[in-house]
Motif scaffolding. Structure first.
Motif, PDB file in Angstrom:
ATOM      1  N   ARG A 168       4.257  -7.017   2.755  1.00  0.00           N
ATOM      2  CA  ARG A 168       3.351  -7.175   3.884  1.00  0.00           C
ATOM      3  C   ARG A 168       2.130  -7.991   3.456  1.00  0.00           C
ATOM      4  O   ARG A 168       1.563  -7.748   2.392  1.00  0.00           O
ATOM      5  CB  ARG A 168       2.901  -5.806   4.380  1.00  0.00           C
ATOM      6  N   PRO A 169       1.722  -8.905   4.269  1.00  0.00           N
ATOM      7  CA  PRO A 169       0.565  -9.750   3.937  1.00  0.00           C
ATOM      8  C   PRO A 169      -0.745  -9.007   4.093  1.00  0.00           C
ATOM      9  O   PRO A 169      -1.523  -9.262   4.992  1.00  0.00           O
ATOM     10  CB  PRO A 169       0.685 -10.900   4.949  1.00  0.00           C
ATOM     11  N   GLY A 170      -0.963  -8.064   3.201  1.00  0.00           N
ATOM     12  CA  GLY A 170      -2.189  -7.280   3.278  1.00  0.00           C
ATOM     13  C   GLY A 170      -3.127  -7.627   2.134  1.00  0.00           C
ATOM     14  O   GLY A 170      -2.822  -8.446   1.276  1.00  0.00           O
ATOM     15  N   HIS A 171      -4.248  -6.959   2.098  1.00  0.00           N
ATOM     16  CA  HIS A 171      -5.236  -7.229   1.056  1.00  0.00           C
ATOM     17  C   HIS A 171      -5.075  -6.237  -0.086  1.00  0.00           C
ATOM     18  O   HIS A 171      -5.142  -6.593  -1.247  1.00  0.00           O
ATOM     19  CB  HIS A 171      -6.651  -7.120   1.619  1.00  0.00           C
ATOM     20  N   LEU A 172      -4.872  -4.987   0.266  1.00  0.00           N
ATOM     21  CA  LEU A 172      -4.801  -3.953  -0.748  1.00  0.00           C
ATOM     22  C   LEU A 172      -3.345  -3.691  -1.138  1.00  0.00           C
ATOM     23  O   LEU A 172      -2.462  -3.700  -0.282  1.00  0.00           O
ATOM     24  CB  LEU A 172      -5.419  -2.660  -0.224  1.00  0.00           C
ATOM     25  N   PRO A 173      -3.116  -3.469  -2.405  1.00  0.00           N
ATOM     26  CA  PRO A 173      -1.766  -3.125  -2.845  1.00  0.00           C
ATOM     27  C   PRO A 173      -1.435  -1.715  -2.420  1.00  0.00           C
ATOM     28  O   PRO A 173      -2.328  -0.917  -2.134  1.00  0.00           O
ATOM     29  CB  PRO A 173      -1.853  -3.227  -4.374  1.00  0.00           C
ATOM     30  N   PRO A 174      -0.163  -1.381  -2.345  1.00  0.00           N
ATOM     31  CA  PRO A 174       0.237  -0.037  -1.958  1.00  0.00           C
ATOM     32  C   PRO A 174      -0.210   0.972  -3.003  1.00  0.00           C
ATOM     33  O   PRO A 174      -0.306   0.654  -4.186  1.00  0.00           O
ATOM     34  CB  PRO A 174       1.772  -0.127  -1.898  1.00  0.00           C
ATOM     35  N   PRO A 175      -0.516   2.189  -2.569  1.00  0.00           N
ATOM     36  CA  PRO A 175      -0.989   3.238  -3.485  1.00  0.00           C
ATOM     37  C   PRO A 175       0.113   3.769  -4.376  1.00  0.00           C
ATOM     38  O   PRO A 175       0.422   4.937  -4.382  1.00  0.00           O
ATOM     39  CB  PRO A 175      -1.508   4.314  -2.533  1.00  0.00           C
ATOM     40  N   SER A 176       0.714   2.879  -5.114  1.00  0.00           N
ATOM     41  CA  SER A 176       1.774   3.276  -6.030  1.00  0.00           C
ATOM     42  C   SER A 176       1.353   2.923  -7.452  1.00  0.00           C
ATOM     43  O   SER A 176       0.518   2.049  -7.662  1.00  0.00           O
ATOM     44  CB  SER A 176       3.070   2.554  -5.676  1.00  0.00           C
ATOM     45  N   PRO A 177       1.904   3.618  -8.410  1.00  0.00           N
ATOM     46  CA  PRO A 177       1.570   3.375  -9.815  1.00  0.00           C
ATOM     47  C   PRO A 177       2.011   1.997 -10.259  1.00  0.00           C
ATOM     48  O   PRO A 177       3.019   1.825 -10.922  1.00  0.00           O
ATOM     49  CB  PRO A 177       2.328   4.475 -10.560  1.00  0.00           C
ATOM     50  N   ASP A 178       1.223   1.018  -9.884  1.00  0.00           N
ATOM     51  CA  ASP A 178       1.560  -0.350 -10.235  1.00  0.00           C
ATOM     52  C   ASP A 178       0.649  -0.810 -11.365  1.00  0.00           C
ATOM     53  O   ASP A 178      -0.570  -0.787 -11.251  1.00  0.00           O
ATOM     54  CB  ASP A 178       1.374  -1.231  -9.004  1.00  0.00           C
TER      55      ASP A 178
END
Ligand SMILES: [Zn+2]
Length: 61
Positions: free
Chosen positions: A5-15
Motif C-alpha cells: 500500500r502506498p502509505g507513509h508508515l510501515p506496518p507494525p510488524s517486526p521489520d
C-alpha cells in the motif's frame, strides 16, 4: 499479508530492514527482514556453543 500500500508508515510488524547481511566479517549471508538476529543461522549457532541442553561441567556453572 502484503505491504504494497502506498502509505507513509510501515506496518507494525517486526521489520528490521531489507538487504541485511550477517554481521560476521566475510559472511555475505542474507538475513530475513523479520529476523531480529544480526548473524546468520550458521554464525548464530557458534555464538552459543554451550547451549545445547547439556552442562559442560557440573558445579562449575
Ligand atoms: Zn554468517
Amino acid at each position: 499479508m502484503k505491504a504494497t500500500r502506498p502509505g507513509h508508515l510501515p506496518p507494525p510488524s517486526p521489520d528490521h530492514g531489507q538487504g541485511r547481511v550477517c554481521a560476521v566479517p566475510g559472511c555475505a549471508t542474507r538475513l530475513s527482514r523479520y529476523n531480529p538476529k544480526r548473524n546468520c543461522w550458521l554464525h548464530t549457532e557458534i555464538t552459543f556453543p554451550n547451549y545445547r541442553g547439556k552442562r559442560l561441567a557440573p558445579g562449575k556453572a
